[in-house]
Design a protein around this motif. Structure first.
Motif, PDB file in Angstrom:
ATOM      1  N   GLU A   9      58.539  49.839   2.237  1.00 59.36           N
ATOM      2  CA  GLU A   9      57.583  49.577   1.178  1.00 59.36           C
ATOM      3  C   GLU A   9      56.876  48.259   1.441  1.00 59.36           C
ATOM      4  OE1 GLU A   9      56.286  50.994  -1.496  1.00 59.36           O
ATOM      5  OE2 GLU A   9      57.341  52.866  -1.046  1.00 59.36           O
ATOM      6  N   VAL A  35      48.613  48.114  -8.424  1.00 56.96           N
ATOM      7  CA  VAL A  35      49.162  49.003  -7.384  1.00 56.96           C
ATOM      8  C   VAL A  35      50.589  48.594  -6.987  1.00 56.96           C
ATOM      9  CG1 VAL A  35      46.896  49.636  -6.461  1.00 56.96           C
ATOM     10  CG2 VAL A  35      48.215  47.834  -5.337  1.00 56.96           C
ATOM     11  N   ASN A  36      50.940  47.340  -7.236  1.00 59.71           N
ATOM     12  CA  ASN A  36      52.324  46.931  -6.986  1.00 59.71           C
ATOM     13  C   ASN A  36      53.299  47.690  -7.880  1.00 59.71           C
ATOM     14  OD1 ASN A  36      52.311  45.016  -4.942  1.00 59.71           O
ATOM     15  ND2 ASN A  36      52.087  43.265  -6.315  1.00 59.71           N
ATOM     16  N   ARG A  37      52.796  48.167  -9.007  1.00 60.09           N
ATOM     17  CA  ARG A  37      53.694  48.759 -10.001  1.00 60.09           C
ATOM     18  C   ARG A  37      53.676  50.280  -9.927  1.00 60.09           C
ATOM     19  NH1 ARG A  37      52.270  47.090 -15.608  1.00 60.09           N
ATOM     20  NH2 ARG A  37      54.460  47.340 -16.100  1.00 60.09           N
ATOM     21  N   GLY A  38      54.764  50.835  -9.452  1.00 62.80           N
ATOM     22  CA  GLY A  38      54.962  52.279  -9.556  1.00 62.80           C
ATOM     23  C   GLY A  38      54.383  53.118  -8.434  1.00 62.80           C
ATOM     24  N   LEU A  39      53.525  52.523  -7.633  1.00 61.02           N
ATOM     25  CA  LEU A  39      52.846  53.318  -6.618  1.00 61.02           C
ATOM     26  C   LEU A  39      53.520  53.102  -5.261  1.00 61.02           C
ATOM     27  CD1 LEU A  39      50.292  55.111  -6.549  1.00 61.02           C
ATOM     28  CD2 LEU A  39      49.077  53.114  -5.702  1.00 61.02           C
ATOM     29  N   ALA A  40      54.139  54.147  -4.735  1.00 61.63           N
ATOM     30  CA  ALA A  40      54.758  54.029  -3.413  1.00 61.63           C
ATOM     31  C   ALA A  40      53.674  53.660  -2.403  1.00 61.63           C
ATOM     32  CB  ALA A  40      55.409  55.347  -3.024  1.00 61.63           C
ATOM     33  N   SER A  41      54.022  52.835  -1.411  1.00 66.45           N
ATOM     34  CA  SER A  41      53.025  52.397  -0.422  1.00 66.45           C
ATOM     35  C   SER A  41      52.397  53.588   0.294  1.00 66.45           C
ATOM     36  CB  SER A  41      53.665  51.457   0.596  1.00 66.45           C
ATOM     37  OG  SER A  41      54.159  50.318  -0.068  1.00 66.45           O
ATOM     38  N   PHE A  77      44.102  56.092  -1.810  1.00 59.37           N
ATOM     39  CA  PHE A  77      43.235  54.998  -2.234  1.00 59.37           C
ATOM     40  C   PHE A  77      42.404  54.475  -1.072  1.00 59.37           C
ATOM     41  CE2 PHE A  77      46.401  55.263  -5.436  1.00 59.37           C
ATOM     42  CZ  PHE A  77      45.905  54.675  -6.586  1.00 59.37           C
ATOM     43  N   CYS A 111      59.934  48.168  -9.053  1.00 55.84           N
ATOM     44  CA  CYS A 111      59.267  49.423  -8.640  1.00 55.84           C
ATOM     45  C   CYS A 111      59.334  49.615  -7.126  1.00 55.84           C
ATOM     46  CB  CYS A 111      57.795  49.415  -9.044  1.00 55.84           C
ATOM     47  SG  CYS A 111      57.492  49.565 -10.798  1.00 55.84           S
ATOM     48  N   ARG A 112      59.028  48.549  -6.390  1.00 51.73           N
ATOM     49  CA  ARG A 112      58.998  48.653  -4.924  1.00 51.73           C
ATOM     50  C   ARG A 112      60.404  48.923  -4.369  1.00 51.73           C
ATOM     51  NH1 ARG A 112      55.014  49.407  -5.871  1.00 51.73           N
ATOM     52  NH2 ARG A 112      55.524  51.091  -4.513  1.00 51.73           N
ATOM     53  N   VAL A 150      49.195  47.373   5.028  1.00 50.30           N
ATOM     54  CA  VAL A 150      50.216  48.284   4.515  1.00 50.30           C
ATOM     55  C   VAL A 150      50.578  49.286   5.612  1.00 50.30           C
ATOM     56  CG1 VAL A 150      50.774  49.968   2.713  1.00 50.30           C
ATOM     57  CG2 VAL A 150      49.276  48.043   2.181  1.00 50.30           C
ATOM     58  N   ARG A 179      51.709  56.366  -0.963  1.00 51.31           N
ATOM     59  CA  ARG A 179      50.685  56.938  -1.855  1.00 51.31           C
ATOM     60  C   ARG A 179      49.434  56.075  -1.849  1.00 51.31           C
ATOM     61  NH1 ARG A 179      55.108  59.060  -5.987  1.00 51.31           N
ATOM     62  NH2 ARG A 179      54.797  61.271  -5.539  1.00 51.31           N
ATOM     63  N   LEU A 180      49.634  54.770  -1.788  1.00 52.09           N
ATOM     64  CA  LEU A 180      48.474  53.877  -1.702  1.00 52.09           C
ATOM     65  C   LEU A 180      47.658  54.232  -0.461  1.00 52.09           C
ATOM     66  CD1 LEU A 180      47.044  51.290  -2.828  1.00 52.09           C
ATOM     67  CD2 LEU A 180      48.456  49.991  -1.236  1.00 52.09           C
ATOM     68  N   GLU A 196      61.358  52.513  -4.948  1.00 51.54           N
ATOM     69  CA  GLU A 196      60.692  53.382  -3.968  1.00 51.54           C
ATOM     70  C   GLU A 196      61.370  53.285  -2.612  1.00 51.54           C
ATOM     71  OE1 GLU A 196      58.562  55.685  -4.261  1.00 51.54           O
ATOM     72  OE2 GLU A 196      58.005  55.291  -6.345  1.00 51.54           O
ATOM     73  N   LEU A 241      51.811  52.271 -16.149  1.00 54.48           N
ATOM     74  CA  LEU A 241      51.917  52.108 -14.708  1.00 54.48           C
ATOM     75  C   LEU A 241      51.960  53.475 -14.043  1.00 54.48           C
ATOM     76  CD1 LEU A 241      55.495  51.180 -13.615  1.00 54.48           C
ATOM     77  CD2 LEU A 241      54.943  51.218 -15.992  1.00 54.48           C
ATOM     78  N   ASN A 246      45.605  44.369  -7.270  1.00 53.27           N
ATOM     79  CA  ASN A 246      46.874  44.275  -6.540  1.00 53.27           C
ATOM     80  C   ASN A 246      48.081  44.441  -7.458  1.00 53.27           C
ATOM     81  OD1 ASN A 246      45.398  43.760  -4.285  1.00 53.27           O
ATOM     82  ND2 ASN A 246      45.832  41.566  -4.208  1.00 53.27           N
ATOM     83  N   HIS A 247      48.004  43.797  -8.604  1.00 57.23           N
ATOM     84  CA  HIS A 247      49.139  43.854  -9.518  1.00 57.23           C
ATOM     85  C   HIS A 247      49.388  45.297  -9.978  1.00 57.23           C
ATOM     86  CE1 HIS A 247      52.007  42.887 -12.557  1.00 57.23           C
ATOM     87  NE2 HIS A 247      51.226  43.357 -13.509  1.00 57.23           N
ATOM     88  N   PHE A 305      41.858  48.322  -4.995  1.00 54.95           N
ATOM     89  CA  PHE A 305      41.839  49.642  -4.356  1.00 54.95           C
ATOM     90  C   PHE A 305      41.238  50.647  -5.319  1.00 54.95           C
ATOM     91  CE2 PHE A 305      45.340  47.080  -2.939  1.00 54.95           C
ATOM     92  CZ  PHE A 305      45.315  47.203  -1.552  1.00 54.95           C
ATOM     93  N   ILE A 357      52.459  43.201  -2.683  1.00 57.58           N
ATOM     94  CA  ILE A 357      51.414  42.196  -2.516  1.00 57.58           C
ATOM     95  C   ILE A 357      51.744  40.962  -3.365  1.00 57.58           C
ATOM     96  CG2 ILE A 357      48.941  41.759  -2.666  1.00 57.58           C
ATOM     97  CD1 ILE A 357      48.636  44.917  -2.811  1.00 57.58           C
TER      98      ILE A 357
END
Ligand SMILES: C[S@@+](CC[C@H](N)C(=O)[O-])C[C@H]1O[C@@H](n2cnc3c(N)ncnc32)[C@H](O)[C@@H]1O
Lengths: 121, 286
Positions: A100, B161-167, B174, A113-114, A90, B169-170, A117, B77, B158-159, B181, A103
């Motif tokens: 962004e 964190v794919n939803r709603g979490l800006a990279s 995390f 969502c991605r 990432v 922020r990950l 963002e 999410l 993975n699924h 994560f 996965i």
């Protein structure tokens, strides 16, 4: 709005194309980074690119870097697609210029969502 | 052996009584779909036997907890409904933090499911309100004990964190673990978790600056919904903010989708008769 899907797997290209089309995007596809750069040349209004990480010829990371070196694509949002869900990937993707990271495998709502963002900037 | 329909009726009554969640007749398929795994995990030969047994078990037994967990919907999410969180960040936190006057801020996430909602609060505070973050108590509760345990662990696949979490922020909040994560310790330490039922006589948090009760009222009957609306308003301090799901209807005028204010802070007074539900707090005997 125009989007470009870049993936060497035909199945993945089709899945992503379908997902984007159902969200109202007009979708073009390319099978590796080099083809993507050629395609982008002819798509000045393209706003979104989904780029697979692992591809022959030119991978997603190199593609990101090449796109970010070219001022014409300043408005292009890039979502890097990869099956390695690891923090280092990432980090590398964002450092190369992706907005962004998603996965694989992912669902349409996760892609939404991605994209939100990425477009938020 | 009890018929499928009788088992379903019995389970519905049990779940309604335990946590207020109601089902319709045409959801009978949920009986097998949701309870089948619980029955086999606990060595019951069929769901009817399981449903027959839970009636006499203590409410905090592992099996009853598993049944409640299975029969409640935990869909959630990170940063669900982006606009809701933007309002929190840009309008609500500036206003409420100015009213704090050396008090600590208290935020209650009243049906937190697997934790994405309270962690979203903690991330937002840490990013944009770092001083406030250290002076805020985040209380996160849910009726499902297994959900609270999942939330407390702070581990997401993975699924999720794919939803709603800006990279970004990950990366920031995390750490990597096999298969997913985990939220970093700093943020996990900022949240107090407990099992809590919005429809039991258990005490609620009080004097909350913000109460989030999102996407849970939809599962309740009208009566239970208004009981809970009273309770969450009672848990807020005057002038505190209450946040429902963005498509849920509230008893008071919403400032923006989801958010409304508890009247009573300084000049802010709601004229009498603005409540669309009765003024007395309904009591539910459970
Ligand atoms: C769909 S989730 C909503 C999660 C989160 N608030 C959101 O909006 O994303 C609903 C949650 O409400 C919880 N719930 C159901 N009945 C409840 C009750 N009586 N008291 C507290 N929580 C309850 C469920 O266990 C579930 O985790």
């Amino acid at each position: 709005m125009q989007a470009l899907v870049v993936d060497d797997s035909g199945a993945m290209r089709r899945i992503q194309q379908k997902m984007l089309e159902s969200l109202g995007w007009e979708v073009k596809t390319a099978t590796n980074g080099e083809e993507a750069l050629v395609a982008l040349n002819g798509l000045p209004d393209c706003r979104l690119m989904l780029a697979d990480w692992h591809m022959p010829v030119m991978d997603g990371l190199e593609l990101c870097r090449a796109v970010r070196r070219d001022g014409r694509y300043a408005r292009l949002c890039i979502v890097m697609v990869s099956s390695d869900g690891v923090i280092d990937s990432v980090q590398n993707a964002l450092a190369a210029g992706a907005n962004e990271f998603i996965i694989k495998p992912f669902t349409a709502d996760a892609l939404v969502c991605r994209i939100e963002e990425a477009m938020r900037g | 052996m009890a018929s499928q329909a009788a088992t379903w009726a019995r389970l519905r009554a049990f779940v309604k009584n335990a946590c207020g969640v109601v089902f319709t007749d045409d959801q009978e398929y949920l009986l097998e779909a949701r309870l089948g795994p619980v029955a086999s995990d606990n060595k019951y030969s069929c769901v009817a036997d399981l449903v027959g047994a839970i009636g006499t078990m203590p409410p905090d037994s592992v099996i009853v907890r598993a049944v409640i967990d299975a029969m409640t919907t935990h869909e959630t999410l990170f940063f669900r409904d982006a606009g809701y969180w933007r309002t929190l960040d840009e309008e609500i936190l500036p206003k409420l933090s100015a009213q704090l006057n050396r008090r600590r801020m208290r935020i209650w996430s009243a049906a937190c499911s697997n934790g994405q909602e309270p962690y979203s609060i903690a991330m937002l505070l840490e990013e944009h309100w770092p001083d406030l973050a250290r002076n805020t108590e985040i209380i996160a509760t849910d009726v499902s004990a297994p959900a609270v345990e999942r939330a407390r662990g702070g581990f997401y696949n993975n699924h999720e964190v794919n939803r709603g979490l800006a990279s970004s922020r990950l990366l920031r909040h995390f750490q990597q673990e096999p298969g997913g994560f985990r939220v970093k310790q700093l943020l996990r330490d900022r949240i107090q978790w407990s099992v809590h039922n919005l429809l039991s006589h258990w005490p609620d948090p009080y004097d909350c600056d913000i109460v989030m009760c999102r996407n849970v009222l939809i599962y309740f009957s009208d009566t239970d919904r208004s009981t809970v609306l009273h309770r969450i308003e009672a848990a807020a301090r005057p002038g505190g903010m209450i946040g429902l799901g963005c498509t849920e209807t509230s008893p008071r005028k919403q400032l923006v989708p989801g958010w409304y204010e508890k009247p009573g802070y300084e000049s802010v007074q709601a004229p009498a008769g603005t409540l669309s539900w009765g003024p007395s707090r309904g009591n539910v005997d459970r």
